[in-house]
Design an enzyme around this catalytic site. Structure first.
Site, mmCIF file in Angstrom:
data_model
loop_
_atom_site.group_PDB
_atom_site.id
_atom_site.type_symbol
_atom_site.label_atom_id
_atom_site.label_comp_id
_atom_site.label_asym_id
_atom_site.label_seq_id
_atom_site.Cartn_x
_atom_site.Cartn_y
_atom_site.Cartn_z
ATOM 1 N N LYS A 56 0.808 -1.222 0.000
ATOM 2 C CA LYS A 56 0.000 0.000 0.000
ATOM 3 C C LYS A 56 0.841 1.272 0.000
ATOM 4 O O LYS A 56 0.327 2.350 -0.273
ATOM 5 C CB LYS A 56 -0.961 0.013 1.187
ATOM 6 N N GLY A 67 9.843 -2.400 -0.018
ATOM 7 C CA GLY A 67 10.922 -2.415 0.971
ATOM 8 C C GLY A 67 10.424 -2.180 2.385
ATOM 9 O O GLY A 67 11.146 -2.392 3.353
ATOM 10 N N GLU A 75 13.695 7.564 30.136
ATOM 11 C CA GLU A 75 13.430 6.119 30.080
ATOM 12 C C GLU A 75 12.710 5.703 31.363
ATOM 13 O O GLU A 75 13.152 6.046 32.454
ATOM 14 C CB GLU A 75 14.753 5.361 29.907
ATOM 15 N N HIS A 100 45.432 -11.537 9.764
ATOM 16 C CA HIS A 100 45.965 -10.515 10.666
ATOM 17 C C HIS A 100 46.320 -9.263 9.874
ATOM 18 O O HIS A 100 46.835 -9.388 8.763
ATOM 19 C CB HIS A 100 47.227 -11.043 11.363
HETATM 20 C C1 LIG Z 1 14.227 3.425 12.965
HETATM 21 C C2 LIG Z 1 14.241 1.925 12.790
HETATM 22 C C3 LIG Z 1 15.452 1.267 12.664
HETATM 23 C C4 LIG Z 1 15.471 -0.115 12.488
HETATM 24 N N1 LIG Z 1 16.677 -0.730 12.369
HETATM 25 C C5 LIG Z 1 16.722 -2.073 12.193
HETATM 26 C C6 LIG Z 1 17.972 -2.726 12.017
HETATM 27 O O1 LIG Z 1 19.043 -2.093 12.015
HETATM 28 N N2 LIG Z 1 17.957 -4.068 11.824
HETATM 29 C C7 LIG Z 1 16.790 -4.790 11.823
HETATM 30 O O2 LIG Z 1 16.842 -6.012 11.655
HETATM 31 N N3 LIG Z 1 15.605 -4.187 11.982
HETATM 32 C C8 LIG Z 1 15.544 -2.849 12.161
HETATM 33 N N4 LIG Z 1 14.328 -2.232 12.295
HETATM 34 C C9 LIG Z 1 13.121 -3.072 12.303
HETATM 35 C C10 LIG Z 1 12.733 -3.432 10.879
HETATM 36 O O3 LIG Z 1 12.495 -2.256 10.142
HETATM 37 C C11 LIG Z 1 11.504 -4.329 10.908
HETATM 38 O O4 LIG Z 1 11.758 -5.434 11.735
HETATM 39 C C12 LIG Z 1 11.173 -4.819 9.511
HETATM 40 O O5 LIG Z 1 10.925 -3.738 8.637
HETATM 41 C C13 LIG Z 1 9.963 -5.739 9.557
HETATM 42 O O6 LIG Z 1 9.693 -6.205 8.276
HETATM 43 P P1 LIG Z 1 8.223 -6.620 7.839
HETATM 44 O O7 LIG Z 1 8.331 -7.006 6.409
HETATM 45 O O8 LIG Z 1 7.669 -7.550 8.809
HETATM 46 O O9 LIG Z 1 7.353 -5.283 7.977
HETATM 47 P P2 LIG Z 1 7.509 -3.841 7.336
HETATM 48 O O10 LIG Z 1 8.892 -3.564 6.915
HETATM 49 O O11 LIG Z 1 6.869 -2.917 8.297
HETATM 50 O O12 LIG Z 1 6.644 -3.924 6.014
HETATM 51 C C14 LIG Z 1 5.286 -4.130 6.042
HETATM 52 C C15 LIG Z 1 4.690 -3.549 4.773
HETATM 53 O O13 LIG Z 1 3.316 -3.924 4.711
HETATM 54 C C16 LIG Z 1 2.587 -2.857 4.144
HETATM 55 N N5 LIG Z 1 1.180 -3.021 4.528
HETATM 56 C C17 LIG Z 1 0.657 -2.956 5.784
HETATM 57 N N6 LIG Z 1 -0.662 -3.207 5.751
HETATM 58 C C18 LIG Z 1 -0.991 -3.447 4.452
HETATM 59 C C19 LIG Z 1 -2.194 -3.762 3.796
HETATM 60 N N7 LIG Z 1 -3.346 -3.910 4.461
HETATM 61 N N8 LIG Z 1 -2.175 -3.909 2.451
HETATM 62 C C20 LIG Z 1 -1.011 -3.772 1.752
HETATM 63 N N9 LIG Z 1 0.175 -3.469 2.339
HETATM 64 C C21 LIG Z 1 0.177 -3.324 3.670
HETATM 65 C C22 LIG Z 1 3.246 -1.622 4.745
HETATM 66 O O14 LIG Z 1 2.986 -0.471 3.958
HETATM 67 C C23 LIG Z 1 4.719 -2.024 4.736
HETATM 68 O O15 LIG Z 1 5.373 -1.592 3.578
HETATM 69 C C24 LIG Z 1 14.269 -0.847 12.440
HETATM 70 C C25 LIG Z 1 13.037 -0.179 12.550
HETATM 71 C C26 LIG Z 1 13.020 1.173 12.717
HETATM 72 C C27 LIG Z 1 11.688 1.887 12.808
#
Ligand SMILES: Cc1cc2nc3c(=O)[nH]c(=O)nc-3n(C[C@H](O)[C@H](O)[C@H](O)COP(=O)(O)OP(=O)(O)OC[C@H]3O[C@@H](n4cnc5c(N)ncnc54)[C@H](O)[C@@H]3O)c2cc1C
Length: 488
Positions: free
Chosen positions: A40, A44, A209, A464
């Site tokens: 949506k 990525g 915190e 090393h």
């Molecule tokens: C600031 C920050 C830093 C982070 N740093 C790290 C890191 O260094 N290393 C790490 O491992 N993790 C990190 N994370 C966590 C990581 O971003 C998440 O764990 C990861 O993105 C989860 O992946 P996902 O595919 O489950 O969900 P998401 O990446 O959240 O993707 C879900 C997707 O689903 C879409 N979506 C939702 N509902 C619908 C719907 N009904 N219809 C169609 N599309 C929909 C959304 O638009 C989104 O694009 C970080 C997070 C944040 C906020």
């Protein structure tokens, strides 16, 4: 243009194109499944657009500026000027390269891509609502669905992300100027990473915190160097407080924080005694980073019969299946740890299970990294967890101050710690705090995955001078024969 209510079909519907969903879709495409990926917002997901990648880009950029201005010891005298728009532009270029790559990879693997918001009509039918030019909706029938809708930042009462001075992590990664002062609510990994970014840009940062130490869940010895570095950067901490409200002032905002009622003990040594008075902190902006919650309430999951737990996470088994056999849940929406690589691993498993392969998720060797300064990385069991699980353990440690390579980088704070089973030496877990901890943990993940012993790690010749020698020396230390540190 309005898309009419046409009905199409797919073998596998993947909802959400974050690292869990797009990886599931690509793997399903590789396995010759007919797969449709619906997103949506942006390919990525959170990780590439608003999370892992933009935060790491800004961490690197601010490190460059900070290190350049603190390199007198190396004979370098510099006073870098930060052009925030330029820094954000560079970060955006990195994000664009990666998100463009995701789209290309999906197409190259035969994934049908659709833009729209998915809701379930029943356990084999989804509705896809389009906005913008293609507004309207269509119906998609599916044999299998993989829910990968991720998570969103938790909002706390009185701090709406709609209000201009209140920032979520997403907004904090897109500022066009450096705030003079910032209150960060929450000392978890997102709060701590961003606190360092802004402190290195010259912002006066105060972290509130509610618990009594930073980075809940991590061992004290790992977080001590991070707290020390944060103190050195001038970051102020107020432990034992919760942010309760904010108000406008003539110069910015005032954040009010009240003593936390129940401070869960986290074993932290940094806590100041909790005052009973409220705090008032003046700042330009406030960043709220108190955790993330699953995006499961917008999908009409009940229509498909899919159950969630009381926090809204979709419960799934080791094969990523929900309570409805042909519907899978992966990534943040399927529970902790909410990390990108955990979601990608689950996504691959879901696709393989749908294709009839005997895949299952193993959380044992799941790394976790905090990209603070210095970095923390962990994998497998801590010493306490191993003992609780009934293992007799042996621990080996190697300090980076004894590593030639660490000294040549100018960053020798921290150590590598390996936990192993005493009798046979099987590696059970590791914790690293220090330079490139995020990269070094990979070797220990492989060790656990392969069932390697301390002897295996110690007898592997490491180049090393490298930081990875510290992993070898920690294994040798556990065996009682490290060369460059005193043995126990
Ligand atoms: C600031 C920050 C830093 C982070 N740093 C790290 C890191 O260094 N290393 C790490 O491992 N993790 C990190 N994370 C966590 C990581 O971003 C998440 O764990 C990861 O993105 C989860 O992946 P996902 O595919 O489950 O969900 P998401 O990446 O959240 O993707 C879900 C997707 O689903 C879409 N979506 C939702 N509902 C619908 C719907 N009904 N219809 C169609 N599309 C929909 C959304 O638009 C989104 O694009 C970080 C997070 C944040 C906020």
């Amino acid at each position: 243009m309005v898309v009419g209510d046409v009905t199409t079909g797919t073998d596998v519907l993947v909802v959400g194109a974050g690292p869990a969903g797009y990886v599931a879709a690509i793997r399903a495409g590789q396995l010759d499944l007919d797969v449709t990926l619906v997103e949506k917002d942006a390919y990525g997901g959170t990780c590439l657009n608003y999370g892992c990648i933009p935060s790491k880009a800004l961490i690197t950029a601010t490190d460059v500026a900070h290190e350049a201005s603190h390199a007198e010891e190396m004979g370098i005298h510099a006073d870098p000027a930060v052009d925030m728009a330029g820094m954000i532009g560079w970060k955006d270029d990195v994000v664009d390269q990666l998100t463009g790559g995701v789209e290309k990879l999906c197409k190259a693997n035969g994934v049908n891509l659709l833009e729209g918001t998915v809701t379930f009509d029943d356990e084999n039918t989804a509705r896809i609502s389009h906005s913008g030019d293609g507004q309207g909706s269509e119906t998609l029938e599916f044999e299998h669905a993989i829910v990968a809708t991720g998570s969103r930042p938790i909002e706390i009462p009185n701090f709406s992300y709609e209000d201009e001075p209140v920032l979520s992590s997403k907004q904090a990664l897109d500022l066009d100027s450096v705030p003079e002062s910032l209150v960060v609510v929450g000392a978890g990994y997102i709060g701590m990473e961003l606190a360092s970014v802004f402190a290195k840009l010259g912002t006066d940062v105060t972290v509130i915190e509610m618990l009594d130490s930073i980075l809940p869940g991590y061992d004290d010895d790992l977080k001590r160097p991070v707290k020390q570095r944060a103190d050195d950067l001038g970051i102020e901490f107020e432990f034992g407080y919760t942010a309760s409200e904010w108000e406008d002032t003539a110069d910015g905002i005032r954040v009010v924080a009240d003593p936390a009622e129940d401070i869960a003990a986290d074993g932290g040594a940094e806590a100041e005694p909790v005052e009973s008075e409220s705090l008032e902190l003046d700042a330009e902006k406030v960043l709220v980073a108190v955790g993330r919650e699953p995006v499961s309430d917008t999908l009409d999951l009940e229509a498909a019969g899919v159950e969630t737990d009381d926090r809204g996470f979709i419960e799934s088994d080791s094969r990523a299946r929900t309570n409805v056999d042909h519907i899978f849940a992966v990534g943040d929406v399927a529970g902790e740890p909410m990390l990108a690589h955990k979601g990608s691993a689950e996504g691959q498993v879901a696709a393989e299970v749908i294709a009839g392969e005997p895949a299952a998720i193993d959380h044992q060797a799941m790394p976790a990294v905090v990209f603070t300064d210095p970095e923390i990385a962990t994998i497998g069991m801590t010493e306490a967890e191993a003992e609780e699980a009934g293992f007799e353990t042996v621990v080996g440690e190697f300090p980076f101050r004894a590593s030639g390579r660490a000294l040549t980088t100018g960053d020798s704070e921290g150590f590598v710690k390996i936990v192993a089973e005493k009798e046979d030496g099987y590696v059970l877990g590791a914790g690293i705090v220090g330079p490139e901890a995020s990269e070094l943990i990979g070797e220990l993940g492989l060790a656990i995955e392969l069932g390697a012993t301390l002897e295996d790690v110690a007898s592997t010749v490491h180049a090393h001078p490298t930081l990875s020698e510290s992993v070898m020396e920690a294994a040798e230390n556990a065996l009682g024969h490290a060369i460059h540190t005193l043995n126990r």
